[in-house]
Design a protein around this motif. Sequence first.
Motif, mmCIF file in Angstrom:
data_model
loop_
_atom_site.group_PDB
_atom_site.id
_atom_site.type_symbol
_atom_site.label_atom_id
_atom_site.label_comp_id
_atom_site.label_asym_id
_atom_site.label_seq_id
_atom_site.Cartn_x
_atom_site.Cartn_y
_atom_site.Cartn_z
ATOM 1 N N GLY A 120 27.397 41.701 0.004
ATOM 2 C CA GLY A 120 28.138 42.936 0.220
ATOM 3 C C GLY A 120 29.344 42.842 1.113
ATOM 4 O O GLY A 120 30.179 43.743 1.119
ATOM 5 N N ASN A 121 29.477 41.747 1.894
ATOM 6 C CA ASN A 121 30.550 41.632 2.878
ATOM 7 C C ASN A 121 30.585 42.846 3.804
ATOM 8 O O ASN A 121 31.636 43.364 4.139
ATOM 9 N N SER A 122 29.382 43.267 4.207
ATOM 10 C CA SER A 122 29.283 44.434 5.089
ATOM 11 C C SER A 122 28.720 44.081 6.456
ATOM 12 O O SER A 122 28.879 44.842 7.403
ATOM 13 N N ALA A 123 28.054 42.915 6.589
ATOM 14 C CA ALA A 123 27.441 42.577 7.873
ATOM 15 C C ALA A 123 27.478 41.072 8.132
ATOM 16 O O ALA A 123 28.241 40.595 8.975
ATOM 17 N N ARG A 124 26.652 40.282 7.419
ATOM 18 C CA ARG A 124 26.517 38.866 7.760
ATOM 19 C C ARG A 124 27.825 38.093 7.669
ATOM 20 O O ARG A 124 28.201 37.385 8.615
ATOM 21 N N SER A 125 28.504 38.171 6.547
ATOM 22 C CA SER A 125 29.756 37.420 6.414
ATOM 23 C C SER A 125 30.835 37.968 7.345
ATOM 24 O O SER A 125 31.694 37.218 7.814
ATOM 25 N N ILE A 126 30.787 39.261 7.631
ATOM 26 C CA ILE A 126 31.720 39.864 8.584
ATOM 27 C C ILE A 126 31.435 39.332 9.989
ATOM 28 O O ILE A 126 32.357 39.025 10.759
ATOM 29 N N PHE A 127 30.151 39.232 10.351
ATOM 30 C CA PHE A 127 29.788 38.620 11.637
ATOM 31 C C PHE A 127 30.394 37.223 11.756
ATOM 32 O O PHE A 127 30.967 36.859 12.786
ATOM 33 N N ALA A 128 30.211 36.420 10.702
ATOM 34 C CA ALA A 128 30.678 35.038 10.733
ATOM 35 C C ALA A 128 32.205 34.977 10.830
ATOM 36 O O ALA A 128 32.756 34.158 11.585
ATOM 37 N N GLU A 129 32.896 35.820 10.083
ATOM 38 C CA GLU A 129 34.355 35.834 10.136
ATOM 39 C C GLU A 129 34.844 36.167 11.540
ATOM 40 O O GLU A 129 35.713 35.478 12.099
ATOM 41 N N ALA A 130 34.291 37.225 12.120
ATOM 42 C CA ALA A 130 34.726 37.646 13.448
ATOM 43 C C ALA A 130 34.400 36.600 14.503
ATOM 44 O O ALA A 130 35.224 36.313 15.390
ATOM 45 N N ALA A 131 33.210 35.998 14.411
ATOM 46 C CA ALA A 131 32.807 35.004 15.402
ATOM 47 C C ALA A 131 33.693 33.763 15.330
ATOM 48 O O ALA A 131 34.137 33.242 16.358
ATOM 49 N N LEU A 132 33.958 33.280 14.109
ATOM 50 C CA LEU A 132 34.789 32.084 13.980
ATOM 51 C C LEU A 132 36.221 32.365 14.423
ATOM 52 O O LEU A 132 36.865 31.517 15.042
ATOM 53 N N ARG A 133 36.705 33.541 14.129
ATOM 54 C CA ARG A 133 38.076 33.885 14.514
ATOM 55 C C ARG A 133 38.249 33.803 16.032
ATOM 56 O O ARG A 133 39.280 33.327 16.522
ATOM 57 N N ASP A 134 37.236 34.234 16.769
ATOM 58 C CA ASP A 134 37.349 34.237 18.229
ATOM 59 C C ASP A 134 36.899 32.921 18.859
ATOM 60 O O ASP A 134 37.479 32.478 19.855
ATOM 61 N N LEU A 135 35.865 32.293 18.302
ATOM 62 C CA LEU A 135 35.359 31.052 18.884
ATOM 63 C C LEU A 135 36.176 29.831 18.463
ATOM 64 O O LEU A 135 36.244 28.841 19.189
ATOM 65 N N GLY A 136 36.768 29.890 17.281
ATOM 66 C CA GLY A 136 37.476 28.727 16.750
ATOM 67 C C GLY A 136 38.914 28.612 17.183
ATOM 68 O O GLY A 136 39.527 27.557 17.019
ATOM 69 N N GLY A 137 39.469 29.685 17.722
ATOM 70 C CA GLY A 137 40.854 29.647 18.173
ATOM 71 C C GLY A 137 41.822 29.350 17.047
ATOM 72 O O GLY A 137 41.642 29.773 15.903
ATOM 73 N N THR A 138 42.837 28.569 17.359
ATOM 74 C CA THR A 138 43.888 28.283 16.383
ATOM 75 C C THR A 138 43.508 27.186 15.400
ATOM 76 O O THR A 138 44.265 26.898 14.473
ATOM 77 N N ARG A 139 42.328 26.561 15.576
ATOM 78 C CA ARG A 139 41.916 25.486 14.664
ATOM 79 C C ARG A 139 41.463 26.019 13.309
ATOM 80 O O ARG A 139 41.405 25.262 12.340
ATOM 81 N N PHE A 140 41.108 27.296 13.238
ATOM 82 C CA PHE A 140 40.509 27.843 12.021
ATOM 83 C C PHE A 140 41.180 29.154 11.600
ATOM 84 O O PHE A 140 41.551 29.972 12.444
ATOM 85 N N ASN A 141 41.285 29.330 10.294
ATOM 86 C CA ASN A 141 41.584 30.627 9.696
ATOM 87 C C ASN A 141 40.298 31.127 9.055
ATOM 88 O O ASN A 141 39.776 30.481 8.142
ATOM 89 N N ALA A 142 39.756 32.227 9.552
ATOM 90 C CA ALA A 142 38.455 32.720 9.103
ATOM 91 C C ALA A 142 38.625 33.843 8.094
ATOM 92 O O ALA A 142 39.424 34.765 8.294
ATOM 93 N N TYR A 143 37.855 33.765 6.997
ATOM 94 C CA TYR A 143 37.873 34.782 5.955
ATOM 95 C C TYR A 143 36.430 35.096 5.548
ATOM 96 O O TYR A 143 35.519 34.295 5.764
ATOM 97 N N SER A 144 36.238 36.260 4.944
ATOM 98 C CA SER A 144 34.919 36.596 4.401
ATOM 99 C C SER A 144 35.096 37.444 3.153
ATOM 100 O O SER A 144 36.128 38.090 2.964
ATOM 101 N N ALA A 145 34.063 37.429 2.294
ATOM 102 C CA ALA A 145 34.127 38.184 1.041
ATOM 103 C C ALA A 145 32.714 38.429 0.534
ATOM 104 O O ALA A 145 31.765 37.775 0.952
ATOM 105 N N GLY A 146 32.601 39.376 -0.388
ATOM 106 C CA GLY A 146 31.320 39.692 -1.002
ATOM 107 C C GLY A 146 31.372 39.527 -2.503
ATOM 108 O O GLY A 146 32.441 39.603 -3.116
ATOM 109 N N THR A 147 30.220 39.306 -3.104
ATOM 110 C CA THR A 147 30.147 39.167 -4.556
ATOM 111 C C THR A 147 29.948 40.509 -5.244
ATOM 112 O O THR A 147 30.080 40.613 -6.457
ATOM 113 N N ARG A 148 29.623 41.542 -4.476
ATOM 114 C CA ARG A 148 29.393 42.868 -5.045
ATOM 115 C C ARG A 148 30.573 43.766 -4.705
ATOM 116 O O ARG A 148 30.921 43.927 -3.534
#
Length: 273
Positions: A120-148
Amino acid sequence: METNDVARSFTCLGHPGRLAVFRLLMRFAPGDVRPTEIADALALKPNTLSHHLSDLTGCGLAQVRREGRSLFYSAQLDRAEALISYLALDLGRARPDLLAPLIGERPMSDTYNVLFICSGNSARSIFAEAALRDLGGTRFNAYSAGTRPGTQLNPFALQVLERNGHDTTLLRSKHLSEFQAEGAPQMDFVFTVCDTAAAEECPPWAGQPITGHWGLPDPVKAQGTDAEKALVFAQTYGALRRRIEAFVALPISSLERIALQNRVDAIDAEAKD
């Protein structure tokens, strides 16, 4: 791989049902999956699935382990590797015109594109996107998506992110097709964070990114009071954050592709211990 063993494997995979089961097991590799989850994903009757799993284990393409009263099935990767090698190196004679489309990949840059997928891209993948964006700094571009399609961000998920200091103003629910369109970012890593997404019919990704499966229960299905639901969301966020912390700590630029895939696979297993 001996010719008789190859023929036996091809015979086993020659049935559409067994092939579908094996493909799903490969989606979860190197992890394993319960028969009930396979049956739900492929809409198979339990007795039909039992026959397919028995045939796959019998020919060495799958293996099973018991945990209490539960059975867990996984792909036998050594056998799969041998079968693929036979096709590429024996039948294909390692011809570059045959192998180039399969192994061609772009070199990773200093900034890595990472996509997290769930249903659904409503919780789990959103958590991961937000966490990587802040924890990964400039090394990563974080994205998330849902299949539904047509889903929205869950209010409990947004509350958890805000409490943990993440900026939620730019977060939105997105469908997977957005990242399969022409001009979309080319991914270096693709992670599924729920079992439904891992079983979806997703096409191969351009550039052959490193893939991983971090399957976690859906907090949206939590029952009880608002406080009890909020706790489940917080626990899910914590589980994903630990995986993200392990991921950003990897020496990605110094690892060869096989070693990097093994390290990515190990993150989920170590988080569950």
